[in-house]
Every structure is written in structure tokens, then in C-alpha cells.
Design an enzyme around this catalytic site. Structure first.
Site, PDB file in Angstrom:
ATOM      1  N   HIS A  75     101.706  68.281 117.783  1.00 39.75           N
ATOM      2  CA  HIS A  75     101.110  69.595 117.509  1.00 39.75           C
ATOM      3  C   HIS A  75     102.001  70.675 118.125  1.00 39.75           C
ATOM      4  CE1 HIS A  75      98.579  72.976 117.235  1.00 39.75           C
ATOM      5  NE2 HIS A  75      98.198  72.971 118.496  1.00 39.75           N
ATOM      6  N   ASN A  89     101.313  78.686 116.618  1.00 40.40           N
ATOM      7  CA  ASN A  89     100.336  77.594 116.663  1.00 40.40           C
ATOM      8  C   ASN A  89      99.403  77.747 115.459  1.00 40.40           C
ATOM      9  OD1 ASN A  89      98.160  75.926 117.187  1.00 40.40           O
ATOM     10  ND2 ASN A  89      98.019  76.446 119.363  1.00 40.40           N
ATOM     11  N   CYS A 107      93.014  71.420 116.785  1.00 42.44           N
ATOM     12  CA  CYS A 107      94.424  71.086 116.517  1.00 42.44           C
ATOM     13  C   CYS A 107      94.669  69.606 116.249  1.00 42.44           C
ATOM     14  CB  CYS A 107      95.288  71.542 117.688  1.00 42.44           C
ATOM     15  SG  CYS A 107      94.987  73.240 118.139  1.00 42.44           S
TER      16      CYS A 107
HETATM   17  N1  ACO Z   1     103.062  89.189 127.027  1.00 44.41           N
HETATM   18  C1  ACO Z   1     103.429  89.493 128.272  1.00 44.41           C
HETATM   19  N2  ACO Z   1     102.799  89.013 129.363  1.00 44.41           N
HETATM   20  C2  ACO Z   1     101.769  88.160 129.149  1.00 44.41           C
HETATM   21  C3  ACO Z   1     101.351  87.794 127.862  1.00 44.41           C
HETATM   22  C4  ACO Z   1     102.036  88.342 126.769  1.00 44.41           C
HETATM   23  N3  ACO Z   1     101.721  88.054 125.492  1.00 44.41           N
HETATM   24  N4  ACO Z   1     100.323  86.925 127.968  1.00 44.41           N
HETATM   25  C5  ACO Z   1     100.095  86.759 129.285  1.00 44.41           C
HETATM   26  N5  ACO Z   1     100.975  87.506 129.992  1.00 44.41           N
HETATM   27  C6  ACO Z   1     101.081  87.621 131.443  1.00 44.41           C
HETATM   28  C7  ACO Z   1      99.804  87.252 132.146  1.00 44.41           C
HETATM   29  O1  ACO Z   1      98.920  88.349 132.210  1.00 44.41           O
HETATM   30  C8  ACO Z   1     100.323  86.845 133.510  1.00 44.41           C
HETATM   31  O2  ACO Z   1     100.541  87.995 134.271  1.00 44.41           O
HETATM   32  P1  ACO Z   1     100.166  88.006 135.838  1.00 44.41           P
HETATM   33  O3  ACO Z   1     101.046  86.952 136.459  1.00 44.41           O
HETATM   34  O4  ACO Z   1     100.510  89.399 136.251  1.00 44.41           O
HETATM   35  O5  ACO Z   1      98.726  87.655 135.927  1.00 44.41           O
HETATM   36  C9  ACO Z   1     101.669  86.216 133.205  1.00 44.41           C
HETATM   37  O6  ACO Z   1     102.051  86.686 131.894  1.00 44.41           O
HETATM   38  C10 ACO Z   1     101.633  84.706 133.162  1.00 44.41           C
HETATM   39  O7  ACO Z   1     100.535  84.313 132.360  1.00 44.41           O
HETATM   40  P2  ACO Z   1     100.139  82.803 132.177  1.00 44.41           P
HETATM   41  O8  ACO Z   1      98.901  82.660 131.377  1.00 44.41           O
HETATM   42  O9  ACO Z   1     100.171  82.151 133.519  1.00 44.41           O
HETATM   43  O10 ACO Z   1     101.396  82.313 131.312  1.00 44.41           O
HETATM   44  P3  ACO Z   1     101.813  80.864 130.978  1.00 44.41           P
HETATM   45  O11 ACO Z   1     103.186  80.666 131.425  1.00 44.41           O
HETATM   46  O12 ACO Z   1     100.784  79.846 131.385  1.00 44.41           O
HETATM   47  O13 ACO Z   1     101.837  80.881 129.366  1.00 44.41           O
HETATM   48  C11 ACO Z   1     100.494  80.246 127.456  1.00 44.41           C
HETATM   49  C12 ACO Z   1     100.645  81.197 128.647  1.00 44.41           C
HETATM   50  C13 ACO Z   1     101.652  80.468 126.501  1.00 44.41           C
HETATM   51  C14 ACO Z   1      99.176  80.535 126.768  1.00 44.41           C
HETATM   52  C15 ACO Z   1     100.505  78.777 127.966  1.00 44.41           C
HETATM   53  O14 ACO Z   1      99.648  78.662 129.049  1.00 44.41           O
HETATM   54  C16 ACO Z   1     100.105  77.761 126.910  1.00 44.41           C
HETATM   55  O15 ACO Z   1     100.825  77.520 125.967  1.00 44.41           O
HETATM   56  N6  ACO Z   1      98.957  77.071 127.070  1.00 44.41           N
HETATM   57  C17 ACO Z   1      98.570  75.961 126.213  1.00 44.41           C
HETATM   58  C18 ACO Z   1      98.183  76.347 124.807  1.00 44.41           C
HETATM   59  C19 ACO Z   1      97.710  75.114 124.046  1.00 44.41           C
HETATM   60  O16 ACO Z   1      98.260  74.038 124.181  1.00 44.41           O
HETATM   61  N7  ACO Z   1      96.647  75.235 123.293  1.00 44.41           N
HETATM   62  C20 ACO Z   1      96.081  74.025 122.715  1.00 44.41           C
HETATM   63  C21 ACO Z   1      95.800  74.061 121.338  1.00 44.41           C
HETATM   64  S1  ACO Z   1      95.221  75.566 120.669  1.00 44.41           S
HETATM   65  C22 ACO Z   1      93.756  75.226 119.822  1.00 44.41           C
HETATM   66  O17 ACO Z   1      93.113  74.229 120.011  1.00 44.41           O
HETATM   67  C23 ACO Z   1      93.247  76.237 118.871  1.00 44.41           C
END
Ligand code: ACO
Length: 327
Positions: free
Chosen positions: A254, A284, A114
Site C-alpha cells: 500500500h 495515498n 487501505c
Molecule cells: N506541511 C508542513 N508541516 C506539517 C504538515 C504539512 N503538510 N503536516 C504536519 N506538519 C508539521 C506538524 O505540525 C509538526 O510540527 P510540530 O513539530 O511543530 O508539531 C511537524 O510537521 C511534524 O509532524 P508529524 O506528524 O510528526 O510528521 P511525520 O513525520 O510523522 O509525518 C505523516 C506525518 C506523513 C502523516 C506520517 O506520520 C505518516 O505517513 N503516517 C502514516 C500514514 C499511514 O500509513 N496511513 C495509513 C493508511 S491511510 C488510510 O487508512 C485511509
């Protein structure tokens, strides 16, 4: 005064096919509400038919070249930042160079996830500081939809496809790229990876059965590192240029998650109209996210000569960095 690298044209290309959150509800156990609240994404563009990474890149590049008034034959270098190239060899940049007819130009891909567009602009900046007549095309282009597991709700809802491009040359005016700061931390690579299809792992059924041909992300951990790295990058760029947060006219970060963007906005105490956000439309798009945002802002007419722009990015590797520019 030494020459500076300036962007003289921008372009972007998104595949026509739009996949909404409601469509994803039919594929995995998710909801429009969860995706919007946790990531800020409403829809994303996805390739169809024979649309490839180089196809998206060429279309974005043509628009940037047209705006710049530069013919492909005038280009000295083509840089494509991507983690989803058409193939390992040749580079996507070579395919773009051929398709554009930019046959005088050198061509290379850079693999920085990214942060790729900022790294690409930084390379272009170094060449142009040496020779202000150079004309360099920098593209960020991704087809992430082919590298996500459409059964994995923790990743498939987040990513989209697209390309953005910029044409740079030198100027003696008091404008252009002011600073670049690039960082990486390979010790944390396992938090965000796409392991198969390189040469470390064999192309064998058990590797594919483990889904290692798809992006794997420990979202929560990545989130923590992303917010820290993006904020520290912003302060680093401001310090290098003796800017206060009030000096920033527009922040291009980003587009990975609306909550990351909101965190950054709050920490830098920026008003809404100084943070460019389009994640709701595209998801993203990794290396393409910043150049798509820049092109949108440029074509909306909200960028004016002399404006102070700050770019920050973070991605797998990990890689991160900043670029400060006077537009
Ligand atoms: N729909 C419904 N529920 C979901 C989904 C979904 N699509 N995805 C995960 N959940 C659930 C999980 O299973 C979890 O359930 P549990 O509590 O029963 O275990 C709950 O939702 C919370 O999941 P988390 O992973 O803790 O959710 P979070 O609030 O952290 O959001 C996300 C996840 C959106 C991925 C976030 O962590 C994020 O944006 N991370 C950073 C991404 C990023 O910056 N990437 C960098 C660049 S990408 C690259 O380099 C290619």
C-alpha cells in the site's frame, strides 16, 4: 492439483485533474519540500465536475475486462473495496454492476480502508477455489478528496483519488493466488477514523463543526503501527510459502508514505527494482493504491508468468494483511 485464482486482466483510472504540492502551498501552510521529504508525494489526482467513485471504478473495470477478454455479462461477482462510496445505499458495487451491464453478477462493497483490495482478492480466491469457472471483478476505488479537510495540512496533502481493478478466474496451472492472511485490530480505531455520515452520530451542525465528516489521523502513531504490521505481514506470507526474501520478484505495498516503503524495503533487503513505487504521482489512494500499482506494472510489461509477487497493506480499522501470488 486444486484450482487457483488467477488475475487475467487489470485496469486503472485516475481523474484528469492533477493537484501539485505547489498548488497546496497556496491553500495550507505547507511546502513542496515538507510534503516530498515526509511523505514522498509530489502530486495527486483529484475528481472534478461530476466524477464519482463509481465513475472511476467503472472506467478501471472496463480496461480490466478488455484486457481479460471477458464480457460484463460473464461476470459472477463484482466486489468494490472502498471507504468513500457514492452513497450508503445502494452499494457502489451495484452501481458499477448496472453501469457495466454485468447483470448476472452478485455485487457487494467491502469497507476495509487501505487493505480493501487484498481482502477483496481473498474473497474472490475462496469462491474460485470452489468453482474455477467463476469470473470475479475486484475493484479498489476512492474519492478521498471529498473526505479530507482542505484546511487540515496534516491530512489534505497525503490523499488522492483513483481506481484500480482486476478480473479473476480459475486455473489448473501452477500459478495464481498462493496464500492470503487477513488481520484487524478494532481497539485502535480512533487513531484513524472518519466518524460522521454513518448512523452513530447525528447529521447535525455541531458534528460538522467538529470536522467529523473528514478523515482524522494521528499520523505518527499510525506510522508506527503501519511499519510493524506491513513487515510482519510480509514475513507471515513468506513463511507460509517457504519463500526467502530473495524469492520475491516484486513487492506491491500500500502506498501511504515513501518512508514506510523504504523501511519495508530495507527490512526485507530488497533491491530497488523489486519494490513498486508510484506514491509520488498519486499520493495515498487507500483501497485503490495496490490495484493501480499492479495495473501500472502490468502495462509496463515488467510482470512475467511465474513471477512471485507479494502484496501487503495496512489501513484504518486497523486492518492489514498479505497476499502471495505466482503471476
Ligand atoms: N506541511 C508542513 N508541516 C506539517 C504538515 C504539512 N503538510 N503536516 C504536519 N506538519 C508539521 C506538524 O505540525 C509538526 O510540527 P510540530 O513539530 O511543530 O508539531 C511537524 O510537521 C511534524 O509532524 P508529524 O506528524 O510528526 O510528521 P511525520 O513525520 O510523522 O509525518 C505523516 C506525518 C506523513 C502523516 C506520517 O506520520 C505518516 O505517513 N503516517 C502514516 C500514514 C499511514 O500509513 N496511513 C495509513 C493508511 S491511510 C488510510 O487508512 C485511509
Amino acid at each position: 492439483m486444486p484450482s487457483k485464482a488467477i488475475i487475467i486482466g487489470t485496469g486503472s483510472h485516475l481523474p484528469a485533474r492533477i493537484v501539485t504540492n505547489q498548488e497546496l502551498e497556496k491553500i495550507v501552510e505547507t511546502s513542496d519540500e515538507w510534503i516530498k521529504t515526509r511523505s514522498g508525494i509530489s502530486e495527486r489526482h483529484i475528481v472534478s465536475g461530476d466524477e464519482t467513485n463509481s465513475f472511476l471504478a467503472v472506467n478501471a473495470a472496463k480496461k480490466a475486462l478488455e484486457m481479460a477478454g471477458v464480457a460484463p455479462g460473464e461476470l459472477d461477482l463484482v466486489i468494490v473495496a472502498t471507504l468513500t462510496p457514492d452513497m450508503p445505499m445502494p452499494s457502489t458495487a451495484c452501481l458499477v454492476q448496472k453501469e457495466l451491464g454485468a447483470l448476472k453478477a452478485g455485487a457487494m462493497d467491502i469497507s476495509v480502508t487501505c487493505s480493501g483490495f487484498i481482502y477483496g482478492l481473498s474473497i474472490a480466491d475462496k469462491f474460485i477455489r470452489d468453482n474455477r469457472k467463476m469470473k470475479i471483478l475486484v475493484i479498489g476505488s476512492e474519492v478521498l478528496s471529498k473526505r479530507v479537510d482542505w484546511q487540515d495540512r496534516t491530512t489534505c496533502v497525503l490523499f488522492g483519488d483513483g481506481a484500480g481493478a482486476a478480473v479473476l478466474t480459475g486455473t489448473m496451472e501452477d500459478r495464481g493466488i498462493l496464500s492470503t492472511h487477513l488481520h484487524a485490530d478494532g481497539t485502535l480505531w480512533e487513531l484513524l477514523s472518519l466518524q460522521a455520515l454513518g448512523t452513530a452520530l447525528p447529521l447535525e451542525p455541531d458534528i460538522f463543526a467538529q470536522g467529523l465528516q473528514y478523515i482524522k489521523m494521528q499520523g505518527k502513531e499510525v506510522f508506527k503501527h503501519a511499519v510493524r504490521a506491513l513487515e510482519s505481514s510480509a514475513w507471515e506470507a513468506m513463511k507460509a510459502n517457504s519463500w526467502q526474501t530473495d524469492d520475491i520478484d516484486m513487492l506491491f505495498s500500500h502506498q501511504a508514505n515513501i518512508r514506510i516503503l523504504e523501511f519495508l524495503q530495507e527490512r526485507l533487503r530488497l533491491p530497488d527494482d523489486k519494490v513498486f513505487i508510484n506514491i509520488h504521482k498519486y499520493g495515498n489512494t487507500s483501497a485503490a493504491s495496490i490495484p493501480i500499482a499492479l495495473d501500472e506494472a502490468n502495462r509496463q510489461g515488467i510482470l512475467h508468468p511465474g513471477m512471485k509477487l507479494l502484496f501487503v497493506a495496512f489501513g484504518g480499522g486497523f486492518t492489514w494483511g498479505s497476499l502471495a501470488m505466482r503471476w
